[in-house]
Write a protein that holds these residues in place. Sequence first.
Motif, mmCIF file in Angstrom:
data_model
loop_
_atom_site.group_PDB
_atom_site.id
_atom_site.type_symbol
_atom_site.label_atom_id
_atom_site.label_comp_id
_atom_site.label_asym_id
_atom_site.label_seq_id
_atom_site.Cartn_x
_atom_site.Cartn_y
_atom_site.Cartn_z
ATOM 1 N N LEU A 52 7.400 -3.796 8.474
ATOM 2 C CA LEU A 52 6.646 -2.882 7.620
ATOM 3 C C LEU A 52 7.050 -3.075 6.159
ATOM 4 N N GLN A 53 6.259 -2.488 5.286
ATOM 5 C CA GLN A 53 6.554 -2.479 3.855
ATOM 6 C C GLN A 53 6.662 -1.029 3.395
ATOM 7 N N ILE A 54 7.641 -0.759 2.546
ATOM 8 C CA ILE A 54 7.818 0.578 1.986
ATOM 9 C C ILE A 54 7.724 0.482 0.469
ATOM 10 N N PHE A 55 6.809 1.270 -0.101
ATOM 11 C CA PHE A 55 6.665 1.342 -1.551
ATOM 12 C C PHE A 55 7.073 2.752 -1.990
ATOM 13 N N TYR A 56 7.966 2.817 -2.953
ATOM 14 C CA TYR A 56 8.466 4.100 -3.422
ATOM 15 C C TYR A 56 7.671 4.570 -4.644
ATOM 16 N N PRO A 57 7.769 5.866 -4.984
ATOM 17 C CA PRO A 57 7.059 6.364 -6.167
ATOM 18 C C PRO A 57 7.388 5.513 -7.393
ATOM 19 N N GLY A 58 6.351 5.108 -8.083
ATOM 20 C CA GLY A 58 6.523 4.232 -9.237
ATOM 21 C C GLY A 58 6.246 2.779 -8.919
ATOM 22 N N ASP A 59 6.366 2.388 -7.626
ATOM 23 C CA ASP A 59 6.077 1.005 -7.240
ATOM 24 C C ASP A 59 4.579 0.718 -7.307
ATOM 25 N N ILE A 60 3.789 1.734 -6.984
ATOM 26 C CA ILE A 60 2.335 1.557 -6.929
ATOM 27 C C ILE A 60 1.719 2.101 -8.212
ATOM 28 N N LYS A 63 -4.517 3.465 -9.169
ATOM 29 C CA LYS A 63 -5.094 4.799 -9.064
ATOM 30 C C LYS A 63 -6.575 4.669 -8.693
ATOM 31 N N PHE A 64 -7.204 5.786 -8.396
ATOM 32 C CA PHE A 64 -8.627 5.765 -8.032
ATOM 33 C C PHE A 64 -9.485 5.159 -9.136
ATOM 34 N N THR A 65 -9.103 5.392 -10.384
ATOM 35 C CA THR A 65 -9.892 4.863 -11.500
ATOM 36 C C THR A 65 -9.845 3.339 -11.570
ATOM 37 N N ASP A 66 -8.896 2.727 -10.878
ATOM 38 C CA ASP A 66 -8.796 1.271 -10.874
ATOM 39 C C ASP A 66 -9.696 0.629 -9.824
ATOM 40 N N ILE A 67 -10.311 1.451 -8.976
ATOM 41 C CA ILE A 67 -11.147 0.939 -7.895
ATOM 42 C C ILE A 67 -12.615 1.145 -8.247
ATOM 43 N N ALA A 68 -13.345 0.059 -8.317
ATOM 44 C CA ALA A 68 -14.774 0.140 -8.604
ATOM 45 C C ALA A 68 -15.526 0.559 -7.349
ATOM 46 N N GLY A 69 -16.453 1.499 -7.509
ATOM 47 C CA GLY A 69 -17.235 1.959 -6.371
ATOM 48 C C GLY A 69 -16.445 2.886 -5.460
ATOM 49 N N THR A 107 -14.396 -5.773 7.006
ATOM 50 C CA THR A 107 -13.232 -6.276 6.274
ATOM 51 C C THR A 107 -13.608 -6.704 4.858
ATOM 52 N N GLY A 108 -12.614 -6.641 3.989
ATOM 53 C CA GLY A 108 -12.805 -7.136 2.628
ATOM 54 C C GLY A 108 -13.450 -6.169 1.670
ATOM 55 N N ASN A 109 -13.519 -4.877 2.030
ATOM 56 C CA ASN A 109 -14.182 -3.910 1.164
ATOM 57 C C ASN A 109 -13.242 -2.866 0.571
ATOM 58 N N GLY A 110 -11.951 -3.134 0.608
ATOM 59 C CA GLY A 110 -11.024 -2.305 -0.156
ATOM 60 C C GLY A 110 -10.350 -1.177 0.599
ATOM 61 N N LYS A 111 -10.276 -1.250 1.933
ATOM 62 C CA LYS A 111 -9.628 -0.167 2.682
ATOM 63 C C LYS A 111 -8.138 -0.074 2.333
ATOM 64 N N THR A 112 -7.467 -1.224 2.300
ATOM 65 C CA THR A 112 -6.045 -1.224 1.956
ATOM 66 C C THR A 112 -5.826 -0.787 0.509
ATOM 67 N N MET A 113 -6.653 -1.279 -0.399
ATOM 68 C CA MET A 113 -6.529 -0.909 -1.810
ATOM 69 C C MET A 113 -6.757 0.588 -2.016
ATOM 70 N N LEU A 114 -7.717 1.152 -1.273
ATOM 71 C CA LEU A 114 -7.989 2.581 -1.389
ATOM 72 C C LEU A 114 -6.797 3.399 -0.908
ATOM 73 N N ALA A 115 -6.168 2.968 0.187
ATOM 74 C CA ALA A 115 -4.987 3.673 0.696
ATOM 75 C C ALA A 115 -3.845 3.608 -0.315
ATOM 76 N N ARG A 116 -3.651 2.451 -0.939
ATOM 77 C CA ARG A 116 -2.604 2.315 -1.955
ATOM 78 C C ARG A 116 -2.895 3.201 -3.160
ATOM 79 N N ALA A 117 -4.153 3.238 -3.577
ATOM 80 C CA ALA A 117 -4.529 4.080 -4.720
ATOM 81 C C ALA A 117 -4.314 5.550 -4.400
#
Length: 306
Positions: A52-60, A63-69, A107-117
Motif C-alpha cells: 500500500l501507499q500512505i500519503f500524509y497531510p501536506g503530501d497531496i 484539490k477539486f479545482t485542479d480536476i477538470a470536469g 478506466t482512465g477517467n480520473g477515479k484515482t485522481m478524484l480520490a486524491r483530490a
Amino acid sequence: MNKQSARNLMLIISMIASIDHLLAAPKKPNKNSNQNQPPVKKPIKIDTELPLQIFYPGDIKTKFTDIAGLDIAKSCMLDIISYLKDSSKYDAIGAKITKGILFDGSTGNGKTMLARAFAGEVNCPFISMNGASFVEMYVGVGPSRVRELFLIARKLAPCIVFIDEIDALLAARGSDKEYSNTVNAFLTEMDGLFNDNTTIIIIGATNRINALDEAAIRPGRFDRKIYITKPTLEARVQLLENQFKKVKHAPGLDIYYIAQMTTGFSCAELTNLVNEAAIIAVNTNSLWVEMTHIRQAFDRMRNHRS
C-alpha cells in the motif's frame, strides 16, 4: 551632598537594581497561551509489509479545482468534506455521514485522481491499495491483510482508504472458501466503522459494479455510488488547456476544435493524444506541436481503439 540627597540617590540605585533583576529573571510560561491552539498531530510511522501507499497531510497538493470536469461527482462529496472539517452540526442534529463511497466508471477517467483530490481537500492521511492485493492462494492471507489494513487506518484516523479495482476484492462470493472469508472479513470491518466513532472513509473504484457482492453494496456499507463519466466538451477543453501548458505548441492552436474531434475520449486518452503529438513533432524536427501533429496522433490512436 546633604543627607536628603544621599537618601534619594540610594533610592534611585535600589529601583534600578530591582528593574534589572526583573528583566533578567526567566519568564514563566503562560498556562493559557496555548489553551485555544489545536494539538499538532505528528505523522505516525507505520511499519507494514502490505503493498500500500500512505500519503500524509501536506503530501497531496491536488484539490477539486485542479480536476477538470466531474462537477457532479465532486458535488456529491461536498457534504462529506464538510463533515470531516467540522462534524459538530451533523452531530447536533443526529446525522451520520456515509463512510463508504463507490466510484463507478470506465478506466482512465480520473477515479484515482478524484480520490486524491478528496483527501487533499480535507488534508488528512490517504491510504491507497489495489483490490487484487488481498487475493492470495494461501489460506488466511486475505483476511489477515484486511484486518491489518483497517488496523493501520484506525491508527491514522481520521483518514481516507482508497481501494482501486475493488471488484477484485468484493466480487460475488462463490464456492471459494478462502475468497469468501476475505470478503466476510472486509464487510465485518466496514460494519465496525459504523458501530464506533472512528472517522474512516472507504472509497472503492470499479468499472464492474455489477460484479460486486450484493452484501457489499447494500445500505449501511457503500451507501453512496458516484458514476465517473467521460469528460464533456467543456471538460475536454479544460483538460487539453492544462496539457498544452506543459507542451510547446503553435500560436493560435485551436484547442476547442481538438476538444470537438475527441468526443468519447477519456481523460487518459486526451493526455496521451497531446503526448503522442509532441513525440511526432520531435520526430519531424518541428519546434512545437501543430495541428497536423494532432491529426496524426488522433489517427494513430483511433486505429488502436478500433
